[in-house]
Design a protein around this motif. Sequence first.
Motif, short mmCIF file in Angstrom:
data_model
loop_
_atom_site.label_atom_id
_atom_site.label_comp_id
_atom_site.label_asym_id
_atom_site.label_seq_id
_atom_site.Cartn_x
_atom_site.Cartn_y
_atom_site.Cartn_z
N TYR A 1 -7.95 -1.08 -10.38
CA TYR A 1 -6.52 -1.75 -9.93
C TYR A 1 -6.59 -3.09 -10.42
O TYR A 1 -7.28 -3.86 -10.34
CB TYR A 1 -6.71 -2.01 -8.49
CG TYR A 1 -6.77 -0.54 -7.55
CD1 TYR A 1 -5.58 0.49 -7.48
CD2 TYR A 1 -8.04 0.13 -6.95
CE1 TYR A 1 -5.89 1.79 -6.88
CE2 TYR A 1 -8.00 1.33 -6.34
CZ TYR A 1 -6.96 2.12 -6.31
OH TYR A 1 -7.14 3.41 -5.95
N LEU B 1 -4.38 -3.91 5.91
CA LEU B 1 -3.74 -4.27 4.87
C LEU B 1 -3.09 -5.78 4.80
O LEU B 1 -2.42 -6.17 5.93
CB LEU B 1 -2.50 -3.17 4.69
CG LEU B 1 -1.31 -3.69 3.74
CD1 LEU B 1 -1.85 -3.62 2.09
CD2 LEU B 1 -0.21 -2.51 3.84
N LEU C 1 -7.46 -3.20 2.13
CA LEU C 1 -6.61 -3.43 0.96
C LEU C 1 -5.83 -4.66 0.84
O LEU C 1 -5.07 -4.89 1.98
CB LEU C 1 -5.59 -2.28 0.98
CG LEU C 1 -5.13 -1.73 -0.28
CD1 LEU C 1 -4.55 -0.31 0.36
CD2 LEU C 1 -3.73 -2.47 -0.51
N ALA D 1 -4.11 4.34 -4.07
CA ALA D 1 -5.04 3.82 -3.02
C ALA D 1 -5.05 4.57 -1.74
O ALA D 1 -6.31 4.93 -1.25
CB ALA D 1 -4.81 2.26 -2.66
N VAL E 1 -7.58 1.07 8.10
CA VAL E 1 -7.25 0.29 6.91
C VAL E 1 -6.69 -1.03 7.14
O VAL E 1 -5.63 -0.94 7.96
CB VAL E 1 -6.14 1.00 6.00
CG1 VAL E 1 -5.77 0.30 4.75
CG2 VAL E 1 -6.71 2.33 5.67
N LEU F 1 -9.31 -3.14 -3.21
CA LEU F 1 -9.41 -2.18 -2.43
C LEU F 1 -11.20 -2.33 -2.08
O LEU F 1 -12.06 -1.98 -2.95
CB LEU F 1 -9.19 -1.09 -2.85
CG LEU F 1 -9.47 0.17 -1.65
CD1 LEU F 1 -9.02 0.00 -0.44
CD2 LEU F 1 -8.78 1.46 -2.41
#
Length: 274
Positions: free
Chosen positions: A3, A54, A17, A39, A52, A8
């Motif tokens: 990435y 973000l 993330l 991802a 997750v 991540l």
Amino acid sequence: MTYNNITLVYEDRTAYLTLARPDKLNPLDWSTVKELKAAVAEIEARPAINFVLLTGEGRSFSAGGDLDGYIRLYQKPAEFQAFLDDFYVMLTSIERARAIWIAAVNGVCVAGGIELLLACDMGIASESAKIGDGHLNFGQLPGAGGSQRLPRAIGLLRAKHLMLTGELLDAKAAEQWGLVTKVVPDAELVKAAKDWITAMAAKSAVGLAGAKRLANMTLDTPYEEGLRQEIAFVHRYATTEADATEGLLAFKEKRAPRFGQENRTPHSGAPRKD
């Protein structure tokens, strides 16, 4: 996958993330969309990851698309269609993911940024956040689900107001309108999101994914059909998942439940079509 535009990191049951091009206000150009798409698939392939978080690096969650990139894509209709398809798949994958996605909105969240926020399950914003559609400010239209998810999130009239005026809401107004559910001081944003994760981590991972799936049924299921699907889903959950019985026993015995969160394959967050 390597990435370049995102980071991540995994810790316990959470994937962190981060959109990581702060010099460009974390644009959602085609390469970034492809990385996010990869991802999501990577995270979903890890059953132990249930959450997750973000966010965006620097002073922006995401200021949306890369305008220079759009100009080039507009001259190549087939490539522009492929970009839109990738964006659709990426956001729909988040919406239907097994894991619970929390958007921690720092700074500017506009155009593609708000479309990314709307695909997540929960949203929290820093006091300095500015959130809006903004596409028409530059003669553009939402093409990554914004025109469909925004009215569902905040109602048709408010959605049309944001789309037609291009207005950016401050964090408190965004909370009042239902784009996020909490506003915290800038320095406390990530900690507050982690607090949510800590609270949810005490619950059944299977139950969390099931609750997400049930809520998602409202997106594309008629009301009566949704009620019937809820009955079928809850019957299957209660009679086949040990966590359902464990929760009742824990309540009866006045103890903390011991949910089987490890080595489980929770129900998918995606609504069924059958």
